[in-house]
Design a protein around this motif. Structure first.
Motif, mmCIF file in Angstrom:
data_model
loop_
_atom_site.group_PDB
_atom_site.id
_atom_site.type_symbol
_atom_site.label_atom_id
_atom_site.label_comp_id
_atom_site.label_asym_id
_atom_site.label_seq_id
_atom_site.Cartn_x
_atom_site.Cartn_y
_atom_site.Cartn_z
ATOM 1 N N LEU A 10 6.110 6.429 -4.954
ATOM 2 C CA LEU A 10 6.148 6.923 -6.329
ATOM 3 C C LEU A 10 5.883 8.428 -6.372
ATOM 4 C CD1 LEU A 10 6.632 6.071 -9.195
ATOM 5 C CD2 LEU A 10 4.221 5.434 -9.386
ATOM 6 N N GLU A 11 4.920 8.893 -5.593
ATOM 7 C CA GLU A 11 4.623 10.329 -5.557
ATOM 8 C C GLU A 11 5.812 11.122 -5.020
ATOM 9 O OE1 GLU A 11 1.075 10.727 -3.297
ATOM 10 O OE2 GLU A 11 -0.171 9.646 -4.746
ATOM 11 N N GLN A 12 6.463 10.600 -3.974
ATOM 12 C CA GLN A 12 7.637 11.273 -3.421
ATOM 13 C C GLN A 12 8.770 11.267 -4.443
ATOM 14 O OE1 GLN A 12 7.650 12.433 -0.046
ATOM 15 N NE2 GLN A 12 9.519 13.517 -0.539
ATOM 16 N N SER A 56 0.866 6.546 -17.146
ATOM 17 C CA SER A 56 -0.004 7.670 -16.810
ATOM 18 C C SER A 56 0.810 8.904 -16.434
ATOM 19 C CB SER A 56 -0.941 7.279 -15.669
ATOM 20 O OG SER A 56 -1.744 8.365 -15.271
ATOM 21 N N LEU A 57 1.859 8.705 -15.627
ATOM 22 C CA LEU A 57 2.711 9.830 -15.238
ATOM 23 C C LEU A 57 3.424 10.414 -16.453
ATOM 24 C CD1 LEU A 57 4.215 8.376 -11.942
ATOM 25 C CD2 LEU A 57 2.783 10.416 -12.125
ATOM 26 N N PRO A 99 0.806 -1.232 0.000
ATOM 27 C CA PRO A 99 0.000 0.000 0.000
ATOM 28 C C PRO A 99 0.837 1.279 0.000
ATOM 29 C CG PRO A 99 -0.918 -1.606 1.523
ATOM 30 C CD PRO A 99 0.415 -2.158 1.070
ATOM 31 N N ALA A 100 2.100 1.185 0.426
ATOM 32 C CA ALA A 100 2.947 2.377 0.477
ATOM 33 C C ALA A 100 3.541 2.737 -0.876
ATOM 34 C CB ALA A 100 4.078 2.161 1.484
ATOM 35 N N SER A 101 3.392 1.877 -1.866
ATOM 36 C CA SER A 101 4.061 2.106 -3.145
ATOM 37 C C SER A 101 3.623 3.406 -3.818
ATOM 38 C CB SER A 101 3.824 0.920 -4.085
ATOM 39 O OG SER A 101 4.487 -0.239 -3.605
ATOM 40 N N ASP A 102 2.333 3.755 -3.710
ATOM 41 C CA ASP A 102 1.859 4.998 -4.309
ATOM 42 C C ASP A 102 2.551 6.205 -3.681
ATOM 43 O OD1 ASP A 102 0.227 3.782 -6.125
ATOM 44 O OD2 ASP A 102 -1.634 4.109 -5.005
ATOM 45 N N ALA A 103 2.719 6.170 -2.343
ATOM 46 C CA ALA A 103 3.373 7.281 -1.651
ATOM 47 C C ALA A 103 4.835 7.386 -2.072
ATOM 48 C CB ALA A 103 3.272 7.100 -0.137
ATOM 49 N N VAL A 138 8.519 11.238 -7.719
ATOM 50 C CA VAL A 138 8.201 12.216 -8.754
ATOM 51 C C VAL A 138 8.537 13.624 -8.263
ATOM 52 C CG1 VAL A 138 6.319 13.323 -10.019
ATOM 53 C CG2 VAL A 138 6.458 10.826 -9.919
ATOM 54 N N ALA A 139 8.133 13.938 -7.025
ATOM 55 C CA ALA A 139 8.395 15.270 -6.474
ATOM 56 C C ALA A 139 9.889 15.553 -6.391
ATOM 57 C CB ALA A 139 7.747 15.399 -5.098
ATOM 58 N N GLU A 140 10.666 14.569 -5.935
ATOM 59 C CA GLU A 140 12.109 14.773 -5.797
ATOM 60 C C GLU A 140 12.785 14.867 -7.157
ATOM 61 O OE1 GLU A 140 13.617 15.423 -3.014
ATOM 62 O OE2 GLU A 140 11.778 15.171 -1.844
ATOM 63 N N ALA A 141 12.342 14.075 -8.123
ATOM 64 C CA ALA A 141 12.925 14.149 -9.466
ATOM 65 C C ALA A 141 12.646 15.507 -10.108
ATOM 66 C CB ALA A 141 12.370 13.021 -10.334
#
Length: 275
Positions: A153-155, A201-202, A147-151, A157-160
């Motif tokens: 991935l979002e982090q 999607s991203l 369940p943490a995988s989405d978080a 993306v933000a860091e990249a």
């Protein structure tokens, strides 16, 4: 400390000073204050703590970067001080030396506790870290279908995006399944398919983001060693702090050795995103 800020734990060590320099770039890029936190043990000398703080501030000022620096010295365990600071921080940074040479009461030895209990992302900075947002190298987000995988991935993306860096998404292989209703390879295939859909999607929604999934690998450490041997720079790995999980791979002795060799900072995503 009610406004957003970057917190870095210091203890007078060279490892902590490396974390200060890494955190400085993070704070400057975000245009938020950098807060130095020194936690005193029962028998620690206040004068020594004040000297360490002055040394850190002098090092920051010598860079000429437009940093807004604050400092706090408190008498409590390091983990307590940094966990409390994480409640209002955008990011907490600590040096990694405690993972290899844990010393009672030192900031580094509290990093594992911070990873699982902090209220914001936690960055563990190696002794030979690459610079912060201005440093070259890709960002790696390690997911495992939890369940943490989405978080994560979002982090990632933000860091990249913060670093204008390529993002690579690595799927940690699932442990062997057991039981009479063992889904076997079907579960791994579903995780891979879900990840492929998220990456597609991203990519469609953010065409300026260089993002791709790592499909061929023989384990996370082998992949990192491959990057190191091929001189592919990597500046940040984003993982979730759940146990067991990717953190266990990277915090074991082989993982620590790879992180130090590559100069790669390890970031634990914000646990509040998936609790």
């Amino acid at each position: 400390m009610s406004s957003p800020h970057v917190v870095v734990g210091i203890d007078g060590s060279r490892a902590a000073m490396q974390a200060v320099m890494w955190a400085l770039d993070e704070a400057v890029d975000r245009d938020i204050p950098l807060v130095l936190v020194y936690a005193l043990g029962d028998n620690d000398d206040v004068a020594a703590a004040e000297s360490s703080v002055r040394t850190a501030i002098n090092a920051i000022e010598s860079t000429g970067k437009p940093a807004k620096v604050e400092a706090e010295i408190m008498r409590c365990p390091p983990a307590t001080a940094l966990l409390d600071a994480s409640r209002s921080a955008a990011l907490v940074c600590v040096g990694s030396i405690g993972f290899k040479h844990a010393t009672h009461g030192r900031i580094g030895s509290t990093a594992a506790a911070l990873a699982v209990a902090a209220h914001c992302p936690v960055a563990v900075v190696p002794r030979c870290a690459r610079p912060g947002p201005d440093g070259a190298g890709l960002v790696l987000a390690v997911v495992d279908g939890s369940p943490a995988s989405d978080a994560v991935l979002e982090q990632g993306v933000a860091e990249a995006r913060l670093r204008s860096a390529p993002l690579r998404v690595f799927t940690l292989q699932q442990p062997p399944h057991t039981g009479p209703e063992d889904p076997g390879p079907a579960l791994d295939q579903r995780v891979a398919a879900d990840l492929a859909n998220r990456v597609a999607s991203l990519r469609a929604g953010q065409p300026d983001l260089d993002i791709d999934a790592v499909c061929e690998h023989r384990g996370l450490l082998n992949f990192l060693e491959h990057l190191h041997r091929s001189t592919t720079p990597i500046q940040l790995i984003v993982v979730d702090p759940q146990r067991p999980g990717p953190a266990d791979v990277l915090l074991g002795p082989p993982g620590r050795a790879v992180l130090e060799a590559t100069g790669c900072t390890l970031m634990f995503c914000d646990r509040r995103c998936w609790l």
